[in-house]
Design a protein around this motif. Structure first.
Motif, PDB file in Angstrom:
ATOM      1  N   HIS A 270       3.278   0.706   9.469  1.00 58.53           N
ATOM      2  CA  HIS A 270       2.624   0.903   8.182  1.00 58.53           C
ATOM      3  C   HIS A 270       2.499   2.371   7.790  1.00 58.53           C
ATOM      4  CE1 HIS A 270       1.044  -3.113   9.565  1.00 58.53           C
ATOM      5  NE2 HIS A 270       1.626  -3.410   8.422  1.00 58.53           N
ATOM      6  N   ASP A 271       2.260   3.239   8.744  1.00 57.86           N
ATOM      7  CA  ASP A 271       2.088   4.655   8.406  1.00 57.86           C
ATOM      8  C   ASP A 271       3.375   5.253   7.846  1.00 57.86           C
ATOM      9  OD1 ASP A 271      -0.581   4.752   9.161  1.00 57.86           O
ATOM     10  OD2 ASP A 271      -0.077   5.104  11.272  1.00 57.86           O
ATOM     11  N   ILE A 274       3.891   3.853   4.329  1.00 61.54           N
ATOM     12  CA  ILE A 274       3.024   4.511   3.340  1.00 61.54           C
ATOM     13  C   ILE A 274       3.561   5.889   2.979  1.00 61.54           C
ATOM     14  CG2 ILE A 274       0.734   5.542   3.018  1.00 61.54           C
ATOM     15  CD1 ILE A 274      -0.411   3.141   4.562  1.00 61.54           C
ATOM     16  N   CYS A 297      -0.138  -2.589   2.795  1.00 65.71           N
ATOM     17  CA  CYS A 297      -0.108  -1.756   4.004  1.00 65.71           C
ATOM     18  C   CYS A 297      -1.532  -1.467   4.472  1.00 65.71           C
ATOM     19  CB  CYS A 297       0.624  -0.443   3.718  1.00 65.71           C
ATOM     20  SG  CYS A 297       2.402  -0.516   3.912  1.00 65.71           S
ATOM     21  N   PHE A 298      -2.382  -1.078   3.529  1.00 64.02           N
ATOM     22  CA  PHE A 298      -3.776  -0.779   3.891  1.00 64.02           C
ATOM     23  C   PHE A 298      -4.521  -2.046   4.311  1.00 64.02           C
ATOM     24  CE2 PHE A 298      -3.095   3.135   1.296  1.00 64.02           C
ATOM     25  CZ  PHE A 298      -3.415   4.043   2.290  1.00 64.02           C
ATOM     26  N   LYS A 301      -3.785  -2.582   7.811  1.00 62.02           N
ATOM     27  CA  LYS A 301      -4.503  -1.582   8.618  1.00 62.02           C
ATOM     28  C   LYS A 301      -6.016  -1.818   8.587  1.00 62.02           C
ATOM     29  CE  LYS A 301      -3.202   2.748   7.989  1.00 62.02           C
ATOM     30  NZ  LYS A 301      -2.895   3.217   9.341  1.00 62.02           N
ATOM     31  N   LYS A 303      -8.031  -1.578   6.134  1.00 59.24           N
ATOM     32  CA  LYS A 303      -8.742  -0.661   5.237  1.00 59.24           C
ATOM     33  C   LYS A 303      -8.854  -1.374   3.889  1.00 59.24           C
ATOM     34  CE  LYS A 303      -7.281   3.535   7.632  1.00 59.24           C
ATOM     35  NZ  LYS A 303      -6.630   4.876   7.520  1.00 59.24           N
ATOM     36  N   ALA A 307      -7.342  -0.914  -0.057  1.00 59.82           N
ATOM     37  CA  ALA A 307      -6.342  -1.956  -0.337  1.00 59.82           C
ATOM     38  C   ALA A 307      -6.653  -2.636  -1.662  1.00 59.82           C
ATOM     39  CB  ALA A 307      -6.319  -2.977   0.793  1.00 59.82           C
ATOM     40  N   CYS A 310      -5.824  -0.260  -4.610  1.00 60.09           N
ATOM     41  CA  CYS A 310      -4.383  -0.182  -4.902  1.00 60.09           C
ATOM     42  C   CYS A 310      -3.879  -1.447  -5.593  1.00 60.09           C
ATOM     43  CB  CYS A 310      -3.599   0.059  -3.620  1.00 60.09           C
ATOM     44  SG  CYS A 310      -3.858   1.680  -2.878  1.00 60.09           S
TER      45      CYS A 310
END
Length: 455
Positions: A270-271, A274, A297-298, A301, A303, A307, A310
């Motif tokens: 994911h990092d 991103i 992605c977030f 993770k 988050k 998320a 976005c």
């Protein structure tokens, strides 16, 4: 005695006309100057160059003003003014009025194929594809009447698009191939590839795009398209080769970045995904697909706040995209904001009523809001769309147990167990396997309270 004409008025300074009358040369020169004067432009054509200039510079207000003057002076009989008026009206979205002006221009000059081509274009935009094909054919006939060797790739290309819209893929491919033989234009290759894709022939579409890339070796759109098609065929090495080449020529090519990022996202990187998406936001900050992927992605993770932020930006940019609404429903269900989850899931169902997973999540959210009858309807509708989905069977079994319907629950949990025996345990969510074991004990011991689990 005269010496035969050696003075100032000798034969060297005179000409003899057919009547043997002497006329001085200077008078002949003056007469030639007067008769060689450039012909005056007819008044009704005098502003054409100025109309054309303002139209090409997209100064439509001035262009429109000049056209009004020209048509007023000529009682509407200026072909070019009518033609440009039709083009300006079409730019403004006034398609029917555009068609009317272009038809007037064609009546003023029936031998001009350009008028017919633009009439056909307006008919195409109005969805009258069959009529547009006929008008394009008339334009092509005019062109070939002047010179049988003349061929217009644009007419054949547009006829191919019309046939594609009518669902006649055979005629569409035939016309697009003829257009490619004449013009080898990028747009014709792209459209022919789309026709093959609509037929489900990915390999043939790839062949067409490769042929186009051989002509336009630095076309990033073609590289990206080929990369995406290879991804669909699970040929990841070829996919990354074309996507990498596309990014080498255009590092901010957002479709290529989305494709590469989505693959990394799928592999839980994911990092890196991103970081790729961040580059894409520089060139296309208003892409709903981009913000949807960033949000998920977030989400992966854990988050959740960022998320949701976005995804809401993505939904603002594309409010009728079911996938974004579905993802918002999933996240709100995960963070136990069930009323919001119901809102977004119903929005997803409104734009894509054939997605069974939306009804599954809706049923779970409604269960937590104690709307048992509506939840049951959602589960049952989901069953009609995906009757063998193991996550659905498990969740519905739990729902039935909580609502004291052990007999129905036993049926669905038995079906669940029969399905997972044919599936590799490595591909199953461990939580689903664990829950299935708990359900068996629930059905035998009568314990009532278990949490739903959703994929």
């Amino acid at each position: 005695m005269s010496d035969g004409g050696t003075g100032a008025g000798s034969n060297d300074d005179k000409v003899v006309n057919s009547n043997d009358t002497d006329i001085p040369v200077r008078q002949v020169e003056r007469r030639m100057i007067r008769t060689s004067k450039a012909p005056e432009i007819p008044p009704f054509e005098s502003r054409n160059w100025l109309i054309h200039s303002h139209y090409m510079s997209k100064d439509f207000d001035t262009c429109r003003s000049l056209i009004v003057q020209q048509l007023a002076e000529t009682q509407g009989m200026c072909e070019y003014a009518q033609y440009v008026q039709g083009m300006v009206l079409r730019q403004e979205g006034r398609i029917q009025e555009s068609l009317d002006s272009l038809q007037v221009a064609s009546r003023l000059n029936p031998q001009n194929p350009e008028n017919l081509k633009q009439i056909a274009r307006s008919l195409f935009l109005m969805g009258k594809h069959k009529t547009a094909i006929e008008v394009y054919s008339s334009a092509l006939e005019l062109i070939q009447n002047r010179n049988p060797e003349n061929k217009d790739w644009e007419i054949l290309h547009n006829q191919g698009i019309c046939y594609a819209r009518l669902g006649d893929s055979s005629a569409a491919k035939n016309h697009l191939k003829k257009a490619i033989e004449i013009g080898q234009q990028h747009s014709s290759y792209m459209q022919l590839g789309r026709v093959h894709l609509e037929e489900g022939n990915i390999e043939q579409a790839i062949a067409v795009y490769k042929e186009a890339l051989a002509i336009s070796a630095e076309d990033t759109e073609l590289m990206t398209t080929l990369g995406l098609l290879y991804l669909r065929n699970n040929k990841h090495q070829e996919a990354f080769e074309y996507l990498g080449n596309s990014l080498a020529y255009s590092p901010t090519e957002h479709k290529a970045i989305l494709a590469v990022g989505s693959v990394m996202q799928k592999h839980q990187d994911h990092d890196v995904a991103i970081s790729k998406y961040r580059v894409a936001t520089l060139s296309t900050p208003e892409s709903p697909q981009l913000w949807n992927n960033i949000g998920m992605c977030f989400f992966d993770k854990k988050k959740y706040v960022i998320a949701v932020s976005c995804l809401k930006r993505s939904w603002y940019l594309a409010p009728f995209e079911w996938r974004i609404a579905y993802n918002l429903g999933l996240i709100h269900l995960t963070i136990r904001q069930y009323a919001s989850a119901v809102h977004f899931l119903r929005a997803a169902i409104g734009t894509n009523p054939r997605l069974g997973a939306s009804y599954l999540l809706l049923g779970i959210a409604l269960t937590h809001l104690n709307e048992q009858s509506q939840a049951k309807q959602a589960f049952e509708h989901s069953l009609t769309l995906m009757p063998d989905d193991i996550s659905l069977l498990l969740n519905y079994s739990i729902f039935l147990i909580k609502n004291a319907d052990s007999k129905s629950a036993l049926y669905f949990i038995t079906k669940f167990e029969s399905l997972i025996t044919s599936v590799s345990l490595k591909t199953l969510d461990p939580e689903l396997v664990k829950m299935s074991g708990q359900l068996s004990s629930i059905l035998h011991s009568g314990l009532p309270d278990q949490q739903e689990v959703a994929t």
